[in-house]
Scaffold this motif. Structure first.
Motif, PDB file in Angstrom:
ATOM      1  N   MET A   1     -12.531  -9.110 -12.588  1.00  0.00           N
ATOM      2  CA  MET A   1     -11.566  -9.433 -11.567  1.00  0.00           C
ATOM      3  C   MET A   1     -10.412  -8.428 -11.564  1.00  0.00           C
ATOM      4  N   GLU A   2      -9.917  -8.041 -12.730  1.00  0.00           N
ATOM      5  CA  GLU A   2      -8.823  -7.080 -12.797  1.00  0.00           C
ATOM      6  C   GLU A   2      -9.224  -5.747 -12.187  1.00  0.00           C
ATOM      7  N   HIS A   3     -10.468  -5.334 -12.432  1.00  0.00           N
ATOM      8  CA  HIS A   3     -10.948  -4.069 -11.873  1.00  0.00           C
ATOM      9  C   HIS A   3     -10.935  -4.138 -10.351  1.00  0.00           C
ATOM     10  N   THR A   4     -11.363  -5.267  -9.786  1.00  0.00           N
ATOM     11  CA  THR A   4     -11.378  -5.443  -8.343  1.00  0.00           C
ATOM     12  C   THR A   4      -9.959  -5.461  -7.785  1.00  0.00           C
ATOM     13  N   LEU A   5      -9.045  -6.135  -8.458  1.00  0.00           N
ATOM     14  CA  LEU A   5      -7.654  -6.148  -8.013  1.00  0.00           C
ATOM     15  C   LEU A   5      -7.045  -4.749  -8.075  1.00  0.00           C
ATOM     16  N   ALA A   6      -7.350  -4.001  -9.114  1.00  0.00           N
ATOM     17  CA  ALA A   6      -6.838  -2.632  -9.230  1.00  0.00           C
ATOM     18  C   ALA A   6      -7.335  -1.782  -8.064  1.00  0.00           C
ATOM     19  N   ARG A   7      -8.589  -1.959  -7.695  1.00  0.00           N
ATOM     20  CA  ARG A   7      -9.155  -1.212  -6.563  1.00  0.00           C
ATOM     21  C   ARG A   7      -8.454  -1.612  -5.265  1.00  0.00           C
ATOM     22  N   LEU A   8      -8.206  -2.916  -5.086  1.00  0.00           N
ATOM     23  CA  LEU A   8      -7.511  -3.397  -3.895  1.00  0.00           C
ATOM     24  C   LEU A   8      -6.098  -2.817  -3.825  1.00  0.00           C
ATOM     25  N   ILE A   9      -5.398  -2.815  -4.934  1.00  0.00           N
ATOM     26  CA  ILE A   9      -4.048  -2.241  -4.973  1.00  0.00           C
ATOM     27  C   ILE A   9      -4.089  -0.764  -4.611  1.00  0.00           C
ATOM     28  N   ASP A  10      -5.053  -0.043  -5.163  1.00  0.00           N
ATOM     29  CA  ASP A  10      -5.192   1.380  -4.845  1.00  0.00           C
ATOM     30  C   ASP A  10      -5.452   1.602  -3.361  1.00  0.00           C
ATOM     31  N   GLU A  11      -6.293   0.757  -2.763  1.00  0.00           N
ATOM     32  CA  GLU A  11      -6.600   0.890  -1.335  1.00  0.00           C
ATOM     33  C   GLU A  11      -5.363   0.627  -0.478  1.00  0.00           C
ATOM     34  N   ILE A  12      -4.593  -0.380  -0.847  1.00  0.00           N
ATOM     35  CA  ILE A  12      -3.413  -0.737  -0.060  1.00  0.00           C
ATOM     36  C   ILE A  12      -2.334   0.332  -0.171  1.00  0.00           C
ATOM     37  N   THR A  13      -2.157   0.890  -1.338  1.00  0.00           N
ATOM     38  CA  THR A  13      -1.036   1.810  -1.584  1.00  0.00           C
ATOM     39  C   THR A  13      -1.440   3.283  -1.596  1.00  0.00           C
ATOM     40  N   VAL A  14      -2.608   3.606  -1.076  1.00  0.00           N
ATOM     41  CA  VAL A  14      -3.132   4.963  -1.164  1.00  0.00           C
ATOM     42  C   VAL A  14      -2.164   6.023  -0.626  1.00  0.00           C
ATOM     43  N   ASP A  15      -1.462   5.738   0.445  1.00  0.00           N
ATOM     44  CA  ASP A  15      -0.545   6.728   1.022  1.00  0.00           C
ATOM     45  C   ASP A  15       0.921   6.410   0.745  1.00  0.00           C
ATOM     46  N   ALA A  16       1.182   5.525  -0.198  1.00  0.00           N
ATOM     47  CA  ALA A  16       2.549   5.117  -0.506  1.00  0.00           C
ATOM     48  C   ALA A  16       3.056   5.916  -1.706  1.00  0.00           C
ATOM     49  N   TYR A  17       4.211   6.546  -1.527  1.00  0.00           N
ATOM     50  CA  TYR A  17       4.698   7.440  -2.576  1.00  0.00           C
ATOM     51  C   TYR A  17       5.932   6.944  -3.314  1.00  0.00           C
ATOM     52  N   ASP A  18       6.498   5.833  -2.867  1.00  0.00           N
ATOM     53  CA  ASP A  18       7.610   5.239  -3.601  1.00  0.00           C
ATOM     54  C   ASP A  18       7.555   3.722  -3.413  1.00  0.00           C
ATOM     55  N   THR A  19       8.471   3.021  -4.036  1.00  0.00           N
ATOM     56  CA  THR A  19       8.447   1.560  -4.015  1.00  0.00           C
ATOM     57  C   THR A  19       8.568   1.006  -2.601  1.00  0.00           C
ATOM     58  N   THR A  20       9.449   1.567  -1.802  1.00  0.00           N
ATOM     59  CA  THR A  20       9.626   1.088  -0.431  1.00  0.00           C
ATOM     60  C   THR A  20       8.346   1.250   0.370  1.00  0.00           C
ATOM     61  N   GLU A  21       7.678   2.378   0.224  1.00  0.00           N
ATOM     62  CA  GLU A  21       6.421   2.600   0.938  1.00  0.00           C
ATOM     63  C   GLU A  21       5.326   1.659   0.435  1.00  0.00           C
ATOM     64  N   GLN A  22       5.309   1.381  -0.854  1.00  0.00           N
ATOM     65  CA  GLN A  22       4.326   0.438  -1.399  1.00  0.00           C
ATOM     66  C   GLN A  22       4.553  -0.963  -0.843  1.00  0.00           C
ATOM     67  N   LEU A  23       5.809  -1.398  -0.819  1.00  0.00           N
ATOM     68  CA  LEU A  23       6.130  -2.714  -0.270  1.00  0.00           C
ATOM     69  C   LEU A  23       5.768  -2.777   1.212  1.00  0.00           C
ATOM     70  N   SER A  24       6.055  -1.709   1.945  1.00  0.00           N
ATOM     71  CA  SER A  24       5.717  -1.670   3.365  1.00  0.00           C
ATOM     72  C   SER A  24       4.209  -1.737   3.578  1.00  0.00           C
ATOM     73  N   ALA A  25       3.453  -1.086   2.710  1.00  0.00           N
ATOM     74  CA  ALA A  25       1.991  -1.124   2.807  1.00  0.00           C
ATOM     75  C   ALA A  25       1.478  -2.544   2.566  1.00  0.00           C
ATOM     76  N   PHE A  26       1.996  -3.202   1.557  1.00  0.00           N
ATOM     77  CA  PHE A  26       1.600  -4.587   1.294  1.00  0.00           C
ATOM     78  C   PHE A  26       2.006  -5.493   2.455  1.00  0.00           C
ATOM     79  N   LEU A  27       3.199  -5.304   2.993  1.00  0.00           N
ATOM     80  CA  LEU A  27       3.654  -6.105   4.117  1.00  0.00           C
ATOM     81  C   LEU A  27       2.694  -5.963   5.293  1.00  0.00           C
TER      82      LEU A  27
END
Length: 95
Positions: A1-27
């Motif tokens: 499950m952790e491996h799958t979550l890590a992959r999902l996080i990577d997919e969501i934040t692939v183009d995010a380069y700082d915390t604000t961009e990561q939060l915006s990607a998740f949003l």
């Protein structure tokens, strides 16, 4: 499950380069993938999540707009719990 979550996080934040961009990607993913209102639990009480947002304070992270018995409020998304096997639950776990 952790491996799958890590992959999902990577997919969501692939183009995010700082915390604000990561939060915006998740949003964006939350808004696109979770139909609202969505059932959730806050402090043991059933609530309806009516939307998601990124407020000005990046330390607070994403927030959820919730309704409970006719009242409405905003709470940190980290304090909201979704059904674990739902899309909302998986995205929340990744967040």
């Amino acid at each position: 499950m952790e491996h799958t979550l890590a992959r999902l996080i990577d997919e969501i934040t692939v183009d995010a380069y700082d915390t604000t961009e990561q939060l915006s990607a998740f949003l964006q993913v939350l808004q696109d993938e979770i139909g609202t209102p969505a059932s959730a639990v806050v402090l043991g009480m059933d609530v309806e999540v009516t939307g998601f947002d990124l407020e000005g304070d990046e330390r607070r992270g994403l927030v959820a707009h919730c309704r409970y018995r006719g009242a409405a409020g905003t709470i940190a998304l980290a304090d909201v719990h979704f059904e674990p096997d739902s899309v909302a639950g998986w995205l929340h776990a990744a967040y």
